[in-house]
Enzyme design. Structure first.
Site, PDB file in Angstrom:
ATOM      1  N   GLY A 232       0.090  -3.005  -4.331  1.00  0.00           N
ATOM      2  CA  GLY A 232       1.305  -2.204  -4.408  1.00  0.00           C
ATOM      3  C   GLY A 232       0.936  -0.739  -4.262  1.00  0.00           C
ATOM      4  N   SER A 233       1.932   0.136  -4.148  1.00  0.00           N
ATOM      5  CA  SER A 233       1.631   1.557  -3.953  1.00  0.00           C
ATOM      6  C   SER A 233       2.893   2.393  -4.045  1.00  0.00           C
ATOM      7  CB  SER A 233       1.007   1.806  -2.566  1.00  0.00           C
ATOM      8  OG  SER A 233      -0.125   1.022  -2.351  1.00  0.00           O
ATOM      9  N   ASN A 234       2.691   3.693  -4.308  1.00  0.00           N
ATOM     10  CA  ASN A 234       3.711   4.706  -4.094  1.00  0.00           C
ATOM     11  C   ASN A 234       3.211   5.667  -3.024  1.00  0.00           C
ATOM     12  OD1 ASN A 234       5.221   3.843  -6.450  1.00  0.00           O
ATOM     13  ND2 ASN A 234       3.764   4.988  -7.698  1.00  0.00           N
ATOM     14  N   ASN A 507       7.274   0.177  -2.285  1.00  0.00           N
ATOM     15  CA  ASN A 507       7.196  -1.268  -2.045  1.00  0.00           C
ATOM     16  C   ASN A 507       8.536  -1.957  -1.944  1.00  0.00           C
ATOM     17  OD1 ASN A 507       4.480  -1.011  -4.261  1.00  0.00           O
ATOM     18  ND2 ASN A 507       4.267  -1.195  -2.053  1.00  0.00           N
TER      19      ASN A 507
END
Length: 793
Positions: A232-234, A507
Site C-alpha cells: 500500500g502507499s500514499n 490506494n
C-alpha cells in the site's frame, strides 16, 4: 591540532567526492576506479561512476554489504532451490510469491524458468526488452554483488541469517532478471502461486463446476488478498498553486513489510554530466522506484486495477486435457516440472508436478483458495497481464531522467512497464501529476458483460476480476494500436491528470485523485467511480485541502502532516463513542460475557487527541474497538453519499446494539488482560530489534492514518509488534534553488543485518519523529559530518 587534522581529512574527502560527483569529464580521471561510494549519515551511499556498468557495480557491492542475506534468499527463491537447501516445508519467500511452503515455491518458479519466457523477453529489443543502459546496470550489479561475496567469503558473513550457509552463492544476470520478473508478476501469477501448483486433472468422480453462487467467496478472497496489508502507499503531489515556493512538492510514502526481501534500500546514482538520481529502490533493483532528481520527484501507490483474469474453457468429451475453442479441439500443453528436495535425514530426491496450459494461460483449480474446479466438462485458466513484462526497469530508467511531469507521462507511455502501481509526481515548474498508466488487461465493461461466464458476470462488477468464455476466440482480451503488448489497454485509455493544485492517491481508484476534478468514467477493471473512499483517502484529501487554505505547503508542513498521525476514523467516531460510553446504565457496557464496567474509558476517549503518537492515550483502545466493528452492518447514521464522497459516511450509529456490544467486548479484553484503557500507545506499539523494543508511532490505514503502521496484536502481552507500514519515505520540494529540499526516512533502517551499525539507527530516529537530511548536490554530500569515501577498482 586535532581540529586541523579533521578539517584536512574532510576537505580532502570533499574535494575527491566533489570531483567524482560533478567534475569528471573523462574516463581517464577515474583511472582504474570502477565506482566510488560516498557514504553519508545513516550509511546512505552516493554512488558515482563513469558509466552504467560502474553504477550497477557500485550499487550491487553496496547493497550486498548491507543486505547480503536478504538478497541471497531472493536468488535462492527465483532459482527454485529452496527445497534443495532448506527442505520442502517451512514458509516460502512471501516477498516473491504467495506460495505456502518451499516446495510450492520451487515448483512455481521452476515452471517459469523451464518455460524460457525470461530468456525470450531478454532477446527482444527495447522497449519490449531491456534497453542498453538497463542491461549495463544489470551486468554491473551482478559483478558488484559477486565481488562483495568474493571479498567477504560466505564463512565470514556476519549476518546470522546466512553466514556460512551453503545456499549463498555468486549470481548470474539471469538470476537478476528472474528477480525482476517475479516482482512484476507478484500481483498476478505470484499471488495465485499456491493455487497454480496444486491444480491437477479431475478424478473419475466429477465435481460440480463453479457457478454464480461462488462469486461472494471469490470476491471476499480477492479483497483479502488485495487488502492483506502487504502492499500500500500514499502519494501526494502539490502543484505550484498550493506551495509557498511556487514549485512542486511531493510526499512519497509506500507501506511495505518491515521484514523480508520486499524492502526498500536508499541510494544515489550519478554519472557526472549525464545521469543523477536518488531515492529508494526495492532491494536488488538498481534504479529508484520512489525517487527524485534535480527537477522532478515521483512515487508509486498500489493500484486498484486488476492485472490478471480467468477464462473458462469447455472440455472435449472423455478427455479433460483437451479443450474447445470455436468448436475445434486444442490439446493442453503438459509440462512436468522437477525440483530437488532435501529430506530431514539429509537424503535428496526429485519431486515432480505436471502443469497444464491453454492458449490463455495455466490451468488453475482454485482462486484465492476458493474452488474453480477442473471438472470433466470445463476448466479455468489464468492469464496474467504481466506474464510478458520485463519492461519495468526501462520505465524507472526513463523516470530517472525526466525533467518535468510531462516527461514522466511520456516515460510511462513509452515504456508501458509499470506492473501494478499508480504514479504520482511533482516538478520544479509547479506541476502535479497522477497516472494509472500501467499493465491492465484489455477487458472493457462490454466485453465482461457479453463474454463473461455466469460466475464472471456475478463477480466482475464488484471486483473487476473477469472470467471470460474461453470457448470463443472473440472473447479473448482485446487490444489497442498504442499498446506495446497485445491484450493490454493502451496508455491513452488509462487515467492521467496534471494540475497546478494537487494530485494524490492512497490506494483507491483514480476517481478522486483531486476532489475538485474527479476522473470519470473508468473501465471497471481499472477501478470504481462514485463509490465509498477509504478513511485514509479521505484523510489525505482533507489534510491536503487544509494545507492549501493556509499560506501554502512547505516541505516542513508536509512532514508535519504525515507525522501528525491523525486518524480520520477517530475524527468521525471518537466523540460519538465517548458519548455512547457515558449513556450506559450504571456505567456498565453490554458485552458477550455480560455487563462490564466502563471505568475511565469515557473520560479517556473524550480527552484523546485522535492521533496515534507515542504519548496518545486512548488510541490503542479505540483501535481495538474499531477493529470489532469490521464486518458489522449499519455502523454509520449517515451513509455514503456519492455527491459528498469526502465527508460521508459519518456519525457512529451508537444506538446499534452490535456497536454497543463491540465496545463492551473491547473493555472486557482490556480488563481480562490487565491493560489500562488510558495507556500510552508507545508503551504497547513497538518493533523488536536485536532484543530491544523501539516504540513506534503511526496507526492502521483502516483507521484513516496516513502514517500507516500495521502490527500483530498479542492481548496477553499488551503488545503490538510492528510488521508493516511506512518504509522509505521522501518529502521533496522544489524552489528557486538549484538543489531540491529533500528529507527522507527509512523506517526499518538500511540494513537487515543485525550486526550492522545501520540495523536500527533510522528506526530509532523515526521513533523520535526525526528525518534524515537529503544530500543530493555535491556540496551537501561533501559537508556530511560522517562522510566516508570508498573506491571500487
Amino acid at each position: 591540532m586535532r581540529r586541523f587534522q579533521r578539517g584536512l581529512v574532510l576537505l580532502t574527502a570533499a574535494l575527491a567526492t566533489s570531483s567524482l560527483v560533478t567534475g569528471v569529464s573523462s574516463a581517464g580521471e577515474l583511472g582504474r576506479t570502477r565506482a566510488v561510494i560516498a557514504y553519508t549519515e545513516y550509511g546512505i551511499p552516493h554512488i558515482a561512476a563513469k558509466d552504467f556498468d560502474g553504477l550497477g557495480y557500485g550499487y550491487g557491492f553496496a547493497a550486498a554489504k548491507d543486505n547480503i542475506c536478504e538478497l541471497a534468499n531472493t536468488y535462492l527463491t527465483v532459482s527454485a532451490r529452496r527445497s534443495a537447501h532448506l527442505g520442502p516445508g517451512g514458509q516460502g519467500n512471501p516477498a516473491m510469491s504467495e506460495a505456502k511452503n518451499n516446495l510450492d515455491s520451487d515448483l512455481h518458479f521452476q515452471r517459469i524458468n523451464d518455460s524460457g519466457v525470461i530468456e525470450r523477453l531478454l532477446a527482444r529489443p527495447a522497449p519490449q526488452g531491456p534497453r542498453t543502459e538497463v542491461r549495463e546496470l544489470a551486468a554491473g550489479y551482478v559483478a558488484g554483488y559477486n565481488e562483495y561475496l568474493k571479498r567477504t567469503g560466505v564463512r565470514r558473513i556476519t549476518d546470522p541469517m546466512c553466514g556460512g550457509a551453503d545456499w549463498v552463492r555468486p549470481i548470474t544476470e539471469l538470476d537478476f532478471y528472474r528477480h525482476l520478473y517475479a516482482i512484476s508478476s507478484v500481483g498476478g501469477q505470484g499471488a495465485l502461486a499456491a493455487d497454480l501448483v496444486r491444480t491437477q486433472p479431475p478424478s473419475t468422480k466429477d465435481v460440480p463446476a463453479a457457478g454464480p453462487e461462488s462469486a461472494p467467496k471469490i470476491a471476499d478472497g480477492l479483497r483479502k488478498a488485495m487488502g492483506s496489508g502487504e502492499l500500500g502507499s500514499n502519494g501526494i503531489a502539490i502543484g505550484g498553486d498550493g506551495t509557498k515556493s511556487g514549485g512542486g512538492l511531493l510526499l512519497g510514502n509506500p507501506h511495505y513489510p518491515w521484514q523480508g526481501g520486499r524492502r526498500f534500500w536508499q541510494s544515489q546514482l550519478t554519472i557526472p554530466g549525464r545521469f543523477d538520481v536518488a531515492g529508494g529502490s526495492l532491494l536488488g533493483l538498481p534504479l529508484p522506484q520512489i525517487g527524485h532528481n534535480a527537477d522532478v520527484a515521483w512515487t508509486h501507490t498500489v493500484s486498484t486495477a486488476i492485472t490478471f483474469g480467468l477464462f473458462e474453457v469447455p472440455l472435449a468429451p472423455g478427455d479433460p486435457t483437451t479443450y474447445l475453442v470455436d468448436g475445434k479441439p486444442e490439446k493442453m500443453t503438459a509440462h512436468e516440472v522437477k525440483v530437488e528436495v532435501r529430506e530431514p535425514n539429509g537424503e535428496r530426491r526429485q519431486v515432480g508436478r505436471t502443469f497444464y496450459g491453454t492458449r490463455y494461460g495455466q490451468v488453475i483449480g482454485s482462486a484465492f483458495g476458493v474452488p474453480t474446479p477442473w471438472t470433466t466438462t470445463s476448466a479455468h485458466a489464468l492469464r496474467d497481464g504481466n506474464a510478458g513484462n520485463l519492461r519495468a526497469l526501462n520505465t524507472w530508467f526513463e523516470l530517472s531522467g525526466s525533467r518535468s511531469t510531462k516527461d514522466v507521462a511520456a516515460a510511462l507511455e513509452h515504456t508501458q512497464g509499470v506492473p501494478w502501481v499508480n504514479t504520482v509526481a511533482a516538478d520544479r515548474a509547479g506541476n502535479a501529476l497522477y497516472s494509472d498508466i500501467q499493465v491492465v488487461p484489455h477487458v472493457t465493461d462490454d466485453r465482461a458483460a457479453n463474454c463473461g461466464t455466469p460466475l464472471g458476470r456475478a463477480l466482475f462488477p464488484g471486483t473487476g476480476l473477469s472470467i471470460l468464455d474461453g470457448s470463443k476466440s472473440s472473447c479473448d482480451w482485446g487490444s489497442d494500436p498504442g499498446s506495446l503488448e497485445p491484450g493490454l489497454f493502451a496508455p491513452s485509455r488509462l487515467p492521467l491528470q496534471q494540475r497546478r493544485d494537487y494530485e494524490l492517491n492512497a490506494n483507491d481508484s483514480a476517481w478522486l485523485s483531486n476532489a475538485r476534478a474527479p476522473i470519470a468514467p473508468l473501465p471497471r477493471i481499472v477501478g470504481t467511480t462514485g463509490t465509498q473512499r477509504s478513511d485514509r483517502t479521505r484523510e489525505a484529501l482533507i489534510a491536503t485541502e487544509e494545507g492549501l487554505t493556509g499560506k501554502g505547503f512547505t516541505p516542513s508542513s508536509m512532514k508535519e502532516m504525515l507525522y501528525r498521525d491523525r486518524s480520520r476514523t477517530a475524527e468521525l467516531a471518537a466523540a460519538d463513542t465517548a458519548k455512547m460510553c457515558a449513556t450506559f446504565p450504571e456505567g456498565q457496557a453490554p458485552s458477550t460475557s455480560g455487563p462490564v464496567p466502563v471505568g475511565n474509558a469515557c473520560a479517556t476517549l473524550s480527552a484523546w487527541d485522535r492521533t496515534f503518537r507515542l504519548d496518545s492515550r486512548g488510541a490503542l483502545f479505540f483501535e481495538r474497538f474499531r477493529n470489532r466493528l469490521n464486518g458489522l452492518r449499519n455502523i454509520w447514521q449517515v451513509p455514503f453519499d456519492p455527491n459528498r464522497p469526502v465527508t460521508t459516511p459519518h456519525s457512529l450509529a451508537t444506538g446499534n446494539p452490535d456497536v454497543q456490544k463491540a465496545f463492551g467486548d473491547t473493555l472486557a479484553e482490556f480488563r481480562d488482560n490487565g491493560l489500562p484503557v488510558d495507556g500510552r500507545l508507545g508503551d504497547n506499539q513497538a518493533v523488536t530489534r536485536a532484543g530491544q523494543r523501539i516504540p513506534i508511532h503511526g496507526g492502521p490505514g483502516g483507521l484513516g492514518v496516513l502514517n500507516v503502521i500495521t502490527s500483530l496484536w498479542d492481548p496477553a502481552k499488551g503488545n503490538h509488534e510492528v510488521v508493516h507500514g511506512s518504509s522509505y519515505v521522501q518529502v521533496v520540494g522544489f524552489s528557486g534553488k538549484a538543489c531540491p529540499d529533500v528529507s527522507t526516512i527509512m523506517t526499518y533502517s538500511q540494513s537487515a543485518d543485525v550486526t550492522s551499525p545501520h540495523f536500527t539507527d533510522q528506526t530509532r530516529l523515526y521513533s523520535q519523529g526525526g528525518w534524515v537530511r537529503g544530500r543530493f548536490c555535491a556540496a551537501d554530500i561533501a559537508r556530511s559530518p560522517e562522510l566516508r569515501v570508498v573506491r571500487l577498482r
